[in-house]
Write a protein that holds these residues in place. Structure first.
Motif, PDB file in Angstrom:
ATOM      1  N   GLU A   1       0.919  -1.213  -0.150  1.00 45.28           N
ATOM      2  CA  GLU A   1       0.244   0.079   0.151  1.00 45.28           C
ATOM      3  C   GLU A   1       0.914   1.670  -0.089  1.00 45.28           C
ATOM      4  O   GLU A   1       0.818   2.551  -0.719  1.00 45.28           O
ATOM      5  CB  GLU A   1      -0.723   0.066   1.328  1.00 45.28           C
ATOM      6  CG  GLU A   1      -2.185   0.880   1.401  1.00 45.28           C
ATOM      7  CD  GLU A   1      -2.605   1.343   2.745  1.00 45.28           C
ATOM      8  OE1 GLU A   1      -3.417   0.621   3.017  1.00 45.28           O
ATOM      9  OE2 GLU A   1      -0.970   1.720   3.339  1.00 45.28           O
ATOM     10  N   TRP A   2       1.848   1.326   0.896  1.00 41.62           N
ATOM     11  CA  TRP A   2       2.735   2.229   1.124  1.00 41.62           C
ATOM     12  C   TRP A   2       3.475   2.387  -0.353  1.00 41.62           C
ATOM     13  O   TRP A   2       3.720   4.082  -0.933  1.00 41.62           O
ATOM     14  CB  TRP A   2       3.938   2.285   1.795  1.00 41.62           C
ATOM     15  CG  TRP A   2       4.779   2.931   2.267  1.00 41.62           C
ATOM     16  CD1 TRP A   2       6.223   3.247   1.452  1.00 41.62           C
ATOM     17  CD2 TRP A   2       4.557   4.718   2.165  1.00 41.62           C
ATOM     18  NE1 TRP A   2       7.503   4.165   1.615  1.00 41.62           N
ATOM     19  CE2 TRP A   2       6.169   5.304   2.303  1.00 41.62           C
ATOM     20  CE3 TRP A   2       3.380   5.108   2.477  1.00 41.62           C
ATOM     21  CZ2 TRP A   2       6.254   6.648   1.845  1.00 41.62           C
ATOM     22  CZ3 TRP A   2       3.726   6.677   2.878  1.00 41.62           C
ATOM     23  CH2 TRP A   2       5.330   7.078   2.482  1.00 41.62           C
ATOM     24  N   GLN A   3       3.676   1.607  -1.222  1.00 39.63           N
ATOM     25  CA  GLN A   3       3.786   1.753  -2.816  1.00 39.63           C
ATOM     26  C   GLN A   3       3.096   2.860  -3.751  1.00 39.63           C
ATOM     27  O   GLN A   3       3.676   3.972  -4.212  1.00 39.63           O
ATOM     28  CB  GLN A   3       4.604   0.405  -3.042  1.00 39.63           C
ATOM     29  CG  GLN A   3       5.925  -0.347  -2.772  1.00 39.63           C
ATOM     30  CD  GLN A   3       6.816   0.493  -2.213  1.00 39.63           C
ATOM     31  OE1 GLN A   3       7.755   1.033  -3.133  1.00 39.63           O
ATOM     32  NE2 GLN A   3       7.879  -0.178  -1.159  1.00 39.63           N
ATOM     33  N   VAL A   4       2.147   2.624  -3.453  1.00 36.23           N
ATOM     34  CA  VAL A   4       0.804   3.117  -3.947  1.00 36.23           C
ATOM     35  C   VAL A   4       1.184   4.718  -3.233  1.00 36.23           C
ATOM     36  O   VAL A   4       0.754   5.303  -4.412  1.00 36.23           O
ATOM     37  CB  VAL A   4      -0.485   2.104  -4.053  1.00 36.23           C
ATOM     38  CG1 VAL A   4      -1.542   2.924  -5.166  1.00 36.23           C
ATOM     39  CG2 VAL A   4       0.329   0.914  -4.716  1.00 36.23           C
ATOM     40  N   THR A   5       0.705   4.614  -2.483  1.00 34.90           N
ATOM     41  CA  THR A   5       0.632   5.971  -1.638  1.00 34.90           C
ATOM     42  C   THR A   5       1.722   6.859  -2.488  1.00 34.90           C
ATOM     43  O   THR A   5       1.688   7.692  -2.332  1.00 34.90           O
ATOM     44  CB  THR A   5       0.325   5.911  -0.082  1.00 34.90           C
ATOM     45  OG1 THR A   5      -0.178   4.867   0.204  1.00 34.90           O
ATOM     46  CG2 THR A   5       0.288   7.541   0.428  1.00 34.90           C
ATOM     47  N   GLN A   6       2.919   6.559  -2.092  1.00 31.04           N
ATOM     48  CA  GLN A   6       4.083   7.332  -2.449  1.00 31.04           C
ATOM     49  C   GLN A   6       4.006   7.421  -3.762  1.00 31.04           C
ATOM     50  O   GLN A   6       3.909   8.857  -4.174  1.00 31.04           O
ATOM     51  CB  GLN A   6       5.646   6.334  -3.027  1.00 31.04           C
ATOM     52  CG  GLN A   6       6.012   6.114  -1.562  1.00 31.04           C
ATOM     53  CD  GLN A   6       7.374   5.719  -1.016  1.00 31.04           C
ATOM     54  OE1 GLN A   6       8.210   6.330  -1.819  1.00 31.04           O
ATOM     55  NE2 GLN A   6       7.336   4.827  -1.239  1.00 31.04           N
ATOM     56  N   GLU A   7       3.256   6.339  -4.445  1.00 29.79           N
ATOM     57  CA  GLU A   7       3.278   7.181  -6.436  1.00 29.79           C
ATOM     58  C   GLU A   7       1.942   8.317  -6.489  1.00 29.79           C
ATOM     59  O   GLU A   7       2.204   8.569  -7.614  1.00 29.79           O
ATOM     60  CB  GLU A   7       2.985   5.734  -7.016  1.00 29.79           C
ATOM     61  CG  GLU A   7       4.003   5.113  -7.669  1.00 29.79           C
ATOM     62  CD  GLU A   7       3.350   3.566  -8.261  1.00 29.79           C
ATOM     63  OE1 GLU A   7       1.922   3.927  -9.391  1.00 29.79           O
ATOM     64  OE2 GLU A   7       4.040   2.408  -8.154  1.00 29.79           O
ATOM     65  N   VAL A   8       0.682   7.948  -5.589  1.00 34.56           N
ATOM     66  CA  VAL A   8      -0.348   8.819  -6.283  1.00 34.56           C
ATOM     67  C   VAL A   8       0.605  10.106  -5.677  1.00 34.56           C
ATOM     68  O   VAL A   8       0.376  11.180  -6.050  1.00 34.56           O
ATOM     69  CB  VAL A   8      -1.792   8.183  -5.102  1.00 34.56           C
ATOM     70  CG1 VAL A   8      -2.185   8.935  -5.285  1.00 34.56           C
ATOM     71  CG2 VAL A   8      -2.047   6.788  -5.526  1.00 34.56           C
ATOM     72  N   VAL A   9       0.514  10.242  -3.921  1.00 38.29           N
ATOM     73  CA  VAL A   9       1.141  11.433  -3.532  1.00 38.29           C
ATOM     74  C   VAL A   9       2.539  12.043  -4.457  1.00 38.29           C
ATOM     75  O   VAL A   9       2.031  13.614  -4.754  1.00 38.29           O
ATOM     76  CB  VAL A   9       1.338  11.327  -1.858  1.00 38.29           C
ATOM     77  CG1 VAL A   9       2.118  13.058  -1.426  1.00 38.29           C
ATOM     78  CG2 VAL A   9       0.469  10.892  -1.320  1.00 38.29           C
TER      79      VAL A   9
ATOM     80  N   ILE B   1      -6.352   3.888  -1.602  1.00 41.76           N
ATOM     81  CA  ILE B   1      -5.709   3.641  -0.785  1.00 41.76           C
ATOM     82  C   ILE B   1      -6.133   4.435   0.274  1.00 41.76           C
ATOM     83  O   ILE B   1      -6.918   4.459   0.382  1.00 41.76           O
ATOM     84  CB  ILE B   1      -4.414   5.128  -0.946  1.00 41.76           C
ATOM     85  CG1 ILE B   1      -3.976   5.177  -2.426  1.00 41.76           C
ATOM     86  CG2 ILE B   1      -3.728   5.308  -0.120  1.00 41.76           C
ATOM     87  CD1 ILE B   1      -3.018   6.275  -2.881  1.00 41.76           C
TER      88      ILE B   1
ATOM     89  N   TRP C   1       7.380  16.244   2.588  1.00 40.91           N
ATOM     90  CA  TRP C   1       6.568  14.928   2.154  1.00 40.91           C
ATOM     91  C   TRP C   1       7.547  14.131   2.435  1.00 40.91           C
ATOM     92  O   TRP C   1       8.219  12.655   2.269  1.00 40.91           O
ATOM     93  CB  TRP C   1       6.373  15.295   1.100  1.00 40.91           C
ATOM     94  CG  TRP C   1       6.226  13.906   0.470  1.00 40.91           C
ATOM     95  CD1 TRP C   1       6.286  13.821  -0.873  1.00 40.91           C
ATOM     96  CD2 TRP C   1       4.766  12.572   0.843  1.00 40.91           C
ATOM     97  NE1 TRP C   1       5.869  12.017  -1.273  1.00 40.91           N
ATOM     98  CE2 TRP C   1       4.981  11.767  -0.516  1.00 40.91           C
ATOM     99  CE3 TRP C   1       4.306  12.487   1.631  1.00 40.91           C
ATOM    100  CZ2 TRP C   1       4.736  10.385  -0.715  1.00 40.91           C
ATOM    101  CZ3 TRP C   1       3.799  10.929   2.008  1.00 40.91           C
ATOM    102  CH2 TRP C   1       4.157  10.395   0.585  1.00 40.91           C
TER     103      TRP C   1
END
Lengths: 108, 108
Positions: free
Chosen positions: A93-101, B2, B94
DNA sequence: CTGTCGTACTTCACCTGTCGTAGTAATTGA
DNA sequence: TCAATTACTACGACAGGTGAAGTACGACAG
């Protein structure tokens, strides 16, 4: 230093990570988080201990007492298979979160 | 998708980013966030609109009405210099957050 | 032998941000 | 004509984090 509600969703994950190389207890985990983050993140005691109860309630960790030196009260925690699974989920989930943010972040 | 409390500390930042290339209104911003994140993050209406009031109270955005077509009520928002400064702070934060959290993430 | 520091927690009330539910109201498309 | 979309608003609940305070033991300095 990082504001708390950024990490909010990941406090549990940080704790689980800390338990991955063997059992530990509150105070130690708190110090380890502090040093591993290079003083950039200091988890508050109340946050830490309330996270423990939550994690245990969810079956991600188990607690037990260990009295090494007489009179010293320490609650140790150990990660469970469910906790490990949860940790892995969170990592993904963190990987996706990083990408998104990062799509909303402009370097300048 | 997310979970919300990961992004929790960054909802305001996402909104500010969306206002950086000109004024906009709630519904449009919501859609833009959705598409820019490739459907991986959908900000709830209530979250969005309560963020607007917070951001305005902090002086990071200003609101005003614009009636293009008769009867259509739309509140537009514009980012302020203070909002821009806040956005930049958040961007820097961030970067640190990413570094820190990544120390607790094991790829597998 | 006294006081302070470090260790190791616990309790509690409070705050903030998000969410679910619901409602309103106008426009647009079938 | 009726549902869907647009564009919000209101409200109460809830979870997680926080500050403040307290407890209790051991170690060490003066």
């Amino acid at each position: 230093m990082i504001s708390s509600d950024v990490i909010r969703g990941y406090n549990d994950t940080l704790i689980l990570y800390m338990l991955m190389d063997g059992e530990s207890y509150g105070y130690e985990i708190s110090k380890k988080i502090r040093t591993l983050s290079e003083e950039k993140y200091i988890m508050k005691e109340t946050t830490l201990y309330s996270a423990f109860t939550r994690l245990e309630k969810n079956g991600y960790i188990v607690s037990f007492y260990k009295e090494e030196t007489f009179g010293k009260r320490r609650t140790y925690y150990r990660i469970t298979p469910a906790g490990l699974a949860y940790y892995r989920e969170k990592c993904e989930e963190w990987q996706v979160t990083q990408e998104v943010v990062n799509k909303f972040i402009k370097e300048l």
